[in-house]
Scaffold this motif. Sequence first.
Motif, PDB file in Angstrom:
ATOM      1  N   THR A 123       0.845  -1.185   0.000  1.00 22.46           N
ATOM      2  CA  THR A 123       0.000   0.000   0.000  1.00 22.46           C
ATOM      3  C   THR A 123       0.881   1.235   0.000  1.00 22.46           C
ATOM      4  O   THR A 123       1.736   1.403   0.876  1.00 22.46           O
ATOM      5  CB  THR A 123      -0.917   0.010   1.239  1.00 22.46           C
ATOM      6  OG1 THR A 123      -1.685  -1.191   1.252  1.00 22.46           O
ATOM      7  CG2 THR A 123      -1.842   1.205   1.218  1.00 22.46           C
ATOM      8  N   ASP A 124       0.679   2.094  -0.988  1.00 25.37           N
ATOM      9  CA  ASP A 124       1.411   3.353  -1.071  1.00 25.37           C
ATOM     10  C   ASP A 124       0.975   4.232   0.100  1.00 25.37           C
ATOM     11  O   ASP A 124      -0.212   4.521   0.255  1.00 25.37           O
ATOM     12  CB  ASP A 124       1.113   4.037  -2.404  1.00 25.37           C
ATOM     13  CG  ASP A 124       1.925   5.296  -2.599  1.00 25.37           C
ATOM     14  OD1 ASP A 124       1.788   6.231  -1.784  1.00 25.37           O
ATOM     15  OD2 ASP A 124       2.689   5.348  -3.582  1.00 25.37           O
ATOM     16  N   GLU A 125       1.924   4.656   0.924  1.00 28.52           N
ATOM     17  CA  GLU A 125       1.602   5.427   2.132  1.00 28.52           C
ATOM     18  C   GLU A 125       1.006   6.791   1.813  1.00 28.52           C
ATOM     19  O   GLU A 125       0.231   7.322   2.599  1.00 28.52           O
ATOM     20  CB  GLU A 125       2.853   5.582   2.997  1.00 28.52           C
ATOM     21  CG  GLU A 125       3.337   4.275   3.583  1.00 28.52           C
ATOM     22  CD  GLU A 125       4.592   4.446   4.417  1.00 28.52           C
ATOM     23  OE1 GLU A 125       5.000   5.593   4.695  1.00 28.52           O
ATOM     24  OE2 GLU A 125       5.174   3.410   4.790  1.00 28.52           O
ATOM     25  N   ASP A 126       1.369   7.352   0.660  1.00 29.67           N
ATOM     26  CA  ASP A 126       0.869   8.684   0.309  1.00 29.67           C
ATOM     27  C   ASP A 126      -0.532   8.637  -0.302  1.00 29.67           C
ATOM     28  O   ASP A 126      -1.385   9.463   0.020  1.00 29.67           O
ATOM     29  CB  ASP A 126       1.822   9.369  -0.669  1.00 29.67           C
ATOM     30  CG  ASP A 126       3.179   9.657  -0.040  1.00 29.67           C
ATOM     31  OD1 ASP A 126       3.222   9.903   1.189  1.00 29.67           O
ATOM     32  OD2 ASP A 126       4.187   9.616  -0.769  1.00 29.67           O
ATOM     33  N   THR A 127      -0.761   7.659  -1.194  1.00 36.94           N
ATOM     34  CA  THR A 127      -2.016   7.641  -1.938  1.00 36.94           C
ATOM     35  C   THR A 127      -3.003   6.595  -1.447  1.00 36.94           C
ATOM     36  O   THR A 127      -4.186   6.664  -1.772  1.00 36.94           O
ATOM     37  CB  THR A 127      -1.753   7.366  -3.429  1.00 36.94           C
ATOM     38  OG1 THR A 127      -1.219   6.035  -3.570  1.00 36.94           O
ATOM     39  CG2 THR A 127      -0.787   8.374  -4.023  1.00 36.94           C
TER      40      THR A 127
ATOM     41  N   ASN B 289      15.175   9.498  -7.248  1.00 36.03           N
ATOM     42  CA  ASN B 289      14.952   8.184  -6.633  1.00 36.03           C
ATOM     43  C   ASN B 289      16.205   7.327  -6.687  1.00 36.03           C
ATOM     44  O   ASN B 289      17.143   7.615  -7.431  1.00 36.03           O
ATOM     45  CB  ASN B 289      13.812   7.455  -7.354  1.00 36.03           C
ATOM     46  CG  ASN B 289      12.514   8.220  -7.263  1.00 36.03           C
ATOM     47  OD1 ASN B 289      12.186   8.765  -6.214  1.00 36.03           O
ATOM     48  ND2 ASN B 289      11.781   8.286  -8.350  1.00 36.03           N
TER      49      ASN B 289
END
Length: 94
Positions: A20-24, A82
């Motif tokens: 799970t993407d922490e931002d989205t 990145n």
Amino acid sequence: DYINQTIRIRDVYVEVIDLTDEDTGEVVSAPRIVLVDTDGSTYQAVSKGVFNALSRLIQTFGEPTWADGLPCRVRQISLGKNQMLTLEVDVDAL
């Protein structure tokens, strides 16, 4: 932890996991790779870069098991802002 270290890869295990993407909050799939070296130690990475490098190694050296171990150095490379992990054959250790 093993950046710039050499691992003698004997076997490889790969599975796809969901993250799970922490931002989205979006769920994305990613490869989880476990490298097994010649003394039985294991190293884990969730990395598309390592997955792509392993694909190229298998095309070049054939499928594992590599009985004598394929000496590979773990590298971290920059891609703009990145960073990505990858593997390169340690020719000095061949």
